[in-house]
Structure formats: structure tokens, C-alpha cells
Write a protein that holds these residues in place. Sequence first.
Motif, PDB file in Angstrom:
ATOM      1  N   MET A  68       0.843  -1.174   0.000  1.00  0.00           N
ATOM      2  CA  MET A  68       0.000   0.000   0.000  1.00  0.00           C
ATOM      3  C   MET A  68       0.890   1.240   0.000  1.00  0.00           C
ATOM      4  N   ILE A  69       0.608   2.166  -0.891  1.00  0.00           N
ATOM      5  CA  ILE A  69       1.339   3.427  -0.965  1.00  0.00           C
ATOM      6  C   ILE A  69       0.366   4.560  -0.655  1.00  0.00           C
ATOM      7  N   VAL A  70       0.788   5.440   0.250  1.00  0.00           N
ATOM      8  CA  VAL A  70      -0.026   6.607   0.595  1.00  0.00           C
ATOM      9  C   VAL A  70       0.774   7.875   0.319  1.00  0.00           C
ATOM     10  N   ALA A  71       0.050   8.937   0.019  1.00  0.00           N
ATOM     11  CA  ALA A  71       0.669  10.237  -0.218  1.00  0.00           C
ATOM     12  C   ALA A  71       0.320  11.167   0.930  1.00  0.00           C
ATOM     13  N   GLY A  72       1.330  11.582   1.650  1.00  0.00           N
ATOM     14  CA  GLY A  72       1.161  12.595   2.691  1.00  0.00           C
ATOM     15  C   GLY A  72       1.301  13.963   2.055  1.00  0.00           C
ATOM     16  N   ILE A  73       0.354  14.838   2.346  1.00  0.00           N
ATOM     17  CA  ILE A  73       0.329  16.157   1.714  1.00  0.00           C
ATOM     18  C   ILE A  73       0.367  17.257   2.774  1.00  0.00           C
ATOM     19  N   GLY A  74       1.199  18.234   2.528  1.00  0.00           N
ATOM     20  CA  GLY A  74       1.194  19.476   3.286  1.00  0.00           C
ATOM     21  C   GLY A  74       1.012  20.600   2.282  1.00  0.00           C
ATOM     22  N   CYS A  75       0.359  21.669   2.698  1.00  0.00           N
ATOM     23  CA  CYS A  75       0.176  22.771   1.746  1.00  0.00           C
ATOM     24  C   CYS A  75      -0.030  24.089   2.469  1.00  0.00           C
ATOM     25  N   ARG A  76       0.194  25.142   1.737  1.00  0.00           N
ATOM     26  CA  ARG A  76      -0.108  26.479   2.228  1.00  0.00           C
ATOM     27  C   ARG A  76      -1.602  26.716   2.129  1.00  0.00           C
ATOM     28  N   LYS A  77      -2.096  27.621   2.902  1.00  0.00           N
ATOM     29  CA  LYS A  77      -3.497  28.008   2.797  1.00  0.00           C
ATOM     30  C   LYS A  77      -3.749  28.521   1.384  1.00  0.00           C
ATOM     31  N   GLY A  78      -4.803  28.023   0.764  1.00  0.00           N
ATOM     32  CA  GLY A  78      -5.149  28.450  -0.582  1.00  0.00           C
ATOM     33  C   GLY A  78      -4.359  27.780  -1.692  1.00  0.00           C
ATOM     34  N   ALA A  79      -3.617  26.714  -1.372  1.00  0.00           N
ATOM     35  CA  ALA A  79      -2.848  26.005  -2.402  1.00  0.00           C
ATOM     36  C   ALA A  79      -3.772  25.524  -3.510  1.00  0.00           C
ATOM     37  N   THR A  80      -3.298  25.617  -4.739  1.00  0.00           N
ATOM     38  CA  THR A  80      -4.107  25.197  -5.875  1.00  0.00           C
ATOM     39  C   THR A  80      -4.097  23.678  -6.023  1.00  0.00           C
ATOM     40  N   THR A  81      -5.114  23.195  -6.667  1.00  0.00           N
ATOM     41  CA  THR A  81      -5.185  21.768  -6.985  1.00  0.00           C
ATOM     42  C   THR A  81      -3.965  21.360  -7.793  1.00  0.00           C
ATOM     43  N   GLU A  82      -3.594  22.174  -8.765  1.00  0.00           N
ATOM     44  CA  GLU A  82      -2.463  21.847  -9.631  1.00  0.00           C
ATOM     45  C   GLU A  82      -1.162  21.743  -8.841  1.00  0.00           C
ATOM     46  N   SER A  83      -0.962  22.617  -7.865  1.00  0.00           N
ATOM     47  CA  SER A  83       0.278  22.549  -7.084  1.00  0.00           C
ATOM     48  C   SER A  83       0.319  21.272  -6.256  1.00  0.00           C
ATOM     49  N   ILE A  84      -0.813  20.848  -5.744  1.00  0.00           N
ATOM     50  CA  ILE A  84      -0.876  19.614  -4.963  1.00  0.00           C
ATOM     51  C   ILE A  84      -0.634  18.411  -5.872  1.00  0.00           C
ATOM     52  N   LEU A  85      -1.275  18.390  -7.015  1.00  0.00           N
ATOM     53  CA  LEU A  85      -1.068  17.293  -7.966  1.00  0.00           C
ATOM     54  C   LEU A  85       0.373  17.255  -8.463  1.00  0.00           C
ATOM     55  N   ASP A  86       0.969  18.415  -8.696  1.00  0.00           N
ATOM     56  CA  ASP A  86       2.375  18.467  -9.131  1.00  0.00           C
ATOM     57  C   ASP A  86       3.307  17.890  -8.060  1.00  0.00           C
ATOM     58  N   ALA A  87       3.036  18.193  -6.790  1.00  0.00           N
ATOM     59  CA  ALA A  87       3.863  17.654  -5.704  1.00  0.00           C
ATOM     60  C   ALA A  87       3.736  16.135  -5.633  1.00  0.00           C
ATOM     61  N   ILE A  88       2.516  15.627  -5.799  1.00  0.00           N
ATOM     62  CA  ILE A  88       2.305  14.178  -5.794  1.00  0.00           C
ATOM     63  C   ILE A  88       3.050  13.533  -6.962  1.00  0.00           C
ATOM     64  N   GLU A  89       2.933  14.139  -8.129  1.00  0.00           N
ATOM     65  CA  GLU A  89       3.609  13.604  -9.311  1.00  0.00           C
ATOM     66  C   GLU A  89       5.126  13.593  -9.126  1.00  0.00           C
ATOM     67  N   ALA A  90       5.691  14.651  -8.564  1.00  0.00           N
ATOM     68  CA  ALA A  90       7.141  14.710  -8.333  1.00  0.00           C
ATOM     69  C   ALA A  90       7.588  13.621  -7.363  1.00  0.00           C
ATOM     70  N   ALA A  91       6.819  13.404  -6.305  1.00  0.00           N
ATOM     71  CA  ALA A  91       7.169  12.359  -5.338  1.00  0.00           C
ATOM     72  C   ALA A  91       7.069  10.974  -5.977  1.00  0.00           C
ATOM     73  N   ALA A  92       6.032  10.760  -6.774  1.00  0.00           N
ATOM     74  CA  ALA A  92       5.871   9.464  -7.437  1.00  0.00           C
ATOM     75  C   ALA A  92       7.023   9.211  -8.409  1.00  0.00           C
ATOM     76  N   GLU A  93       7.371  10.217  -9.174  1.00  0.00           N
ATOM     77  CA  GLU A  93       8.469  10.076 -10.125  1.00  0.00           C
ATOM     78  C   GLU A  93       9.782   9.774  -9.411  1.00  0.00           C
ATOM     79  N   ALA A  94      10.038  10.473  -8.317  1.00  0.00           N
ATOM     80  CA  ALA A  94      11.285  10.268  -7.578  1.00  0.00           C
ATOM     81  C   ALA A  94      11.376   8.875  -6.968  1.00  0.00           C
ATOM     82  N   SER A  95      10.217   8.312  -6.605  1.00  0.00           N
ATOM     83  CA  SER A  95      10.220   6.987  -5.982  1.00  0.00           C
ATOM     84  C   SER A  95      10.042   5.863  -6.998  1.00  0.00           C
TER      85      SER A  95
END
Length: 127
Positions: free
Chosen positions: A1-28
Amino acid sequence: MIVAGIGCRKGATTESILDAIEAAAEASRTQIKDVVLLVTMDDKVGEAGMIEAAKRLRLPLHAFDLAVLRAEDRRVVTRSPITLARYGIGSIAEAAALAAVGQHGQLLTARFMNDQAACALAWKEDE
């Protein structure tokens, strides 16, 4: 099982969150489709960008309270001075991911950040 832990600034965009997930997935060397759950801290779970990212990925979104995240701080590898000062945790993303996988899980990646969001992936063997 793989889970994504997310932290963000108030008002973070959907795209910024998805980009962070994509970067972590690519790195792993995993794929976003392998992620089964998004996790964050309780005061971030209501962020519009977080909710929309979970909807787009068709994943459940779960939140942990600060006490649970602080209990994971000993396993967190990133030590953000800002996050430490504000929450007493080195990385919200890493702590949330580790809390979700439990004591037998481990980080696949330390957090990956952009200007609005951070993502860390954690893994545990399916039971």
C-alpha cells in the motif's frame, strides 16, 4: 500500500498539490495510480485544492490531528524550520504519510515541495 502525505499552504491550488504528488511518485519510481490514499493534517483537509486533488485522483482523503503527527516526528527525515516552529514537526507531509502506514511502514520519498504544496510517499506491505 502506498499513501501520499500532503502538506500545503493556505489556498494552495489543486495543480500545485497534484504536481507535488507527481514529483514524489516520479522520484520513488512509482506511479500515481499506485497511491491508494491521500493524508494530511486536520486543519488542511478542508482546503479546496486538497479536496479537488482527491476528487481528480479518485482517492479518499484522510486527516490526522496534530498529536498523531507529532508522534511520527521521530521518523520524519526533513526538518523544516518553519514547520518545526509552527507545528512542532519537521514535515507535515512525511508525518502524515508515516502515520497512515503505521509503525511497520516506511517512507519511499522524503517530501517534494513546490511553492504551495509538499508530498511524501510512504509504503507498507499489504496485509
